[in-house]
Enzyme design. Structure first.
Site, short mmCIF file in Angstrom:
data_model
loop_
_atom_site.label_atom_id
_atom_site.label_comp_id
_atom_site.label_asym_id
_atom_site.label_seq_id
_atom_site.Cartn_x
_atom_site.Cartn_y
_atom_site.Cartn_z
CE LYS A 108 -68.42 -25.76 1.42
NZ LYS A 108 -67.95 -27.10 1.11
CE1 TYR A 148 -70.32 -28.95 27.36
CE2 TYR A 148 -68.99 -27.49 28.72
CZ TYR A 148 -70.16 -27.74 28.03
OH TYR A 148 -71.15 -26.79 28.00
P1 NAD Z 1 -79.13 -29.94 28.07
O1 NAD Z 1 -78.34 -31.13 28.43
O2 NAD Z 1 -80.42 -29.71 28.75
O3 NAD Z 1 -79.41 -29.90 26.51
C1 NAD Z 1 -78.59 -30.50 25.55
C2 NAD Z 1 -79.50 -31.17 24.54
O4 NAD Z 1 -78.69 -31.77 23.51
C3 NAD Z 1 -80.32 -32.30 25.15
O5 NAD Z 1 -81.65 -32.20 24.72
C4 NAD Z 1 -79.66 -33.57 24.60
O6 NAD Z 1 -80.55 -34.66 24.53
C5 NAD Z 1 -79.18 -33.08 23.25
N1 NAD Z 1 -78.11 -33.89 22.70
C6 NAD Z 1 -77.00 -34.35 23.35
N2 NAD Z 1 -76.26 -35.08 22.50
C7 NAD Z 1 -76.90 -35.07 21.29
C8 NAD Z 1 -76.64 -35.65 20.03
N3 NAD Z 1 -75.55 -36.39 19.82
N4 NAD Z 1 -77.52 -35.43 19.02
C9 NAD Z 1 -78.64 -34.71 19.21
N5 NAD Z 1 -78.94 -34.13 20.40
C10 NAD Z 1 -78.08 -34.32 21.43
O7 NAD Z 1 -78.15 -28.69 28.28
P2 NAD Z 1 -78.40 -27.13 28.08
O8 NAD Z 1 -78.07 -26.47 29.37
O9 NAD Z 1 -79.70 -26.87 27.44
O10 NAD Z 1 -77.22 -26.77 27.07
C11 NAD Z 1 -77.46 -26.48 25.69
C12 NAD Z 1 -76.16 -26.03 25.04
O11 NAD Z 1 -75.68 -24.85 25.69
C13 NAD Z 1 -75.04 -27.06 25.11
O12 NAD Z 1 -74.34 -27.05 23.88
C14 NAD Z 1 -74.15 -26.55 26.22
O13 NAD Z 1 -72.81 -26.93 26.02
C15 NAD Z 1 -74.34 -25.04 26.10
N6 NAD Z 1 -74.09 -24.39 27.40
C16 NAD Z 1 -75.02 -24.39 28.39
C17 NAD Z 1 -74.73 -23.77 29.60
C18 NAD Z 1 -75.74 -23.72 30.73
O14 NAD Z 1 -75.39 -23.21 31.80
N7 NAD Z 1 -76.95 -24.18 30.59
C19 NAD Z 1 -73.50 -23.17 29.80
C20 NAD Z 1 -72.56 -23.21 28.78
C21 NAD Z 1 -72.87 -23.80 27.57
#
Ligand code: NAD
Ligand code: UDP
Length: 320
Positions: A108, A148
């Site tokens: 925003k 979640y």
């Molecule tokens: P991942 O755990 O590899 O990546 C998440 C990243 O967010 C990590 O680098 C972690 O260190 C960072 N993170 C966590 N908390 C944080 C915070 N408070 N501040 C800053 N960084 C923070 O998981 P991913 O598979 O890469 O998922 C990425 C996104 O996609 C997520 O939001 C997840 O909910 C969504 N998602 C992924 C999948 C999948 O199958 N991979 C499916 C549905 C949704």
């Protein structure tokens, strides 16, 4: 014709999907700022990008406010594996909700377009199959997955309220199970677990009887979907499903991974976690029609590339 160079923020940029997204946006000629607190992400995932002048990394927790001048924000920060998001459930809810508020507030303030990485978990244990975007879901609000699921549902609410109240340019993608290189070996999700177990010759842990289904999308296809969604006109907000609609039971996934690795691992059954969805598969008609998007990488091809990645990292480093 060259692309219009943008300055783009990727939260969760050192994670599995985030690191691939940063790589793609840099390849497209943009300036990229990755923000991560390294909870589940790793510096190794972005080490190869650090010498690029157009790439910057900030160690930051998105539950605290952030101010950076950017044109676009991809909000990916949040642990995605059930094992990790249940480790500190209160923090997971905070990352989802307060993290979204902070990124929406930033969008925003600097008038950026903002994309939310939502999830198929907003459908919970679905009673409509395959899941379409208008299905409102079947989530247990007090179960172990709720931090979640409900966190991500609330984030979607916030995105749409910021749009209605402040006319923000928002995009919401609901990501279904995605896999590929740079998943953490101890991530706990099924594809990485099965591959690591198969490569080490350990028992392959099938939770429940292995008849529960999921549909798996290779990471490159998912990133293409993100980029296409961000490029849509302002009236297109989603939520939009992104995933590969080819569904299979977990037992069959294990068998395929055994065949592709040539492993001697045995399949063993372990208790099914509480509230584990029985079936999940995206209906991707909206993504096909709105984005012209379809997954292109077949499961065996994607698994082979992921197996090659884990072979490489397990050989050069002992994982504890
Ligand atoms: P991942 O755990 O590899 O990546 C998440 C990243 O967010 C990590 O680098 C972690 O260190 C960072 N993170 C966590 N908390 C944080 C915070 N408070 N501040 C800053 N960084 C923070 O998981 P991913 O598979 O890469 O998922 C990425 C996104 O996609 C997520 O939001 C997840 O909910 C969504 N998602 C992924 C999948 C999948 O199958 N991979 C499916 C549905 C949704
Ligand atoms: N699963 C399994 N063995 C494992 C890890 C997961 O059988 O070692 C199952 C899990 O119970 C679920 C499916 O695989 O039914 C997908 O689990 P994952 O944690 O990857 O993601 P989810 O889709 O449940 O969020």
């Amino acid at each position: 014709m060259g692309v219009l160079k943008k300055r783009i923020l990727v939260t969760g940029g050192a994670g599995f999907l985030g690191s691939h997204l940063c790589e793609r946006l840099l390849a497209d000629g943009h300036d990229v700022v990755a923000v991560d607190n390294y909870f589940t992400g790793r510096r190794d995932n972005i080490a190869h990008l650090l010498d690029r002048t157009s790439f910057e990394v900030i160690r930051h927790d998105v539950t605290f406010p952030l101010y950076v001048e950017v044109d676009e924000i991809y909000n990916l920060a949040c642990p995605a594996s059930p094992v990790h998001y249940q480790f500190d459930p209160v923090q997971t809810a905070k990352v989802s909700v307060v993290g979204a508020i902070n990124m929406l507030g930033l969008a925003k303030r600097v008038k950026a377009k903002v994309l939310q990485a939502s999830t198929s978990e907003v459908y919970g244990d679905p009673t409509v199959h395959p899941q379409t975007e208008d299905y409102r879901g079947n989530v247990n609000p007090i179960g172990p997955r709720a931090c979640y699921d409900e966190g991500k549902r609330c984030a979607e609410t916030l995105f749409f309220d910021y749009r209605r109240q402040h006319n923000l340019r928002i995009k919401v993608v609901r990501i279904f199970n995605t896999y590929g290189p740079r998943m953490h070996p101890n991530d706990g999700r099924v594809v990485s677990n099965f591959i690591v177990q198969a490569l080490r010759g350990e028992d392959i842990t099938i939770f429940g009887d292995g008849t529960q289904t999921r549909a798996f999308c290779y990471v490159d296809d998912m990133i293409e979907g993100f980029v296409r969604m961000m490029a849509t006109p302002d009236e297109i907000t989603g939520p939009i499903n992104l995933g590969n609609p080819i569904e299979l039971p977990m037992r069959e996934l294990a068998e395929r991974i055994i065949a592709l690795t040539g492993s001697c691992s045995r399949l063993v059954n372990r208790p099914l976690p509480v509230d584990d969805p029985v079936q999940r598969c995206p209906n991707i008609t909206m993504a096909r029609e709105t984005l012209g998007w379809l997954p292109t990488v077949q499961l065996d091809e994607g698994l082979s590339r992921t197996i090659a990645y884990f072979e490489r990292i397990l050989n050069c480093r002992k994982i504890s």
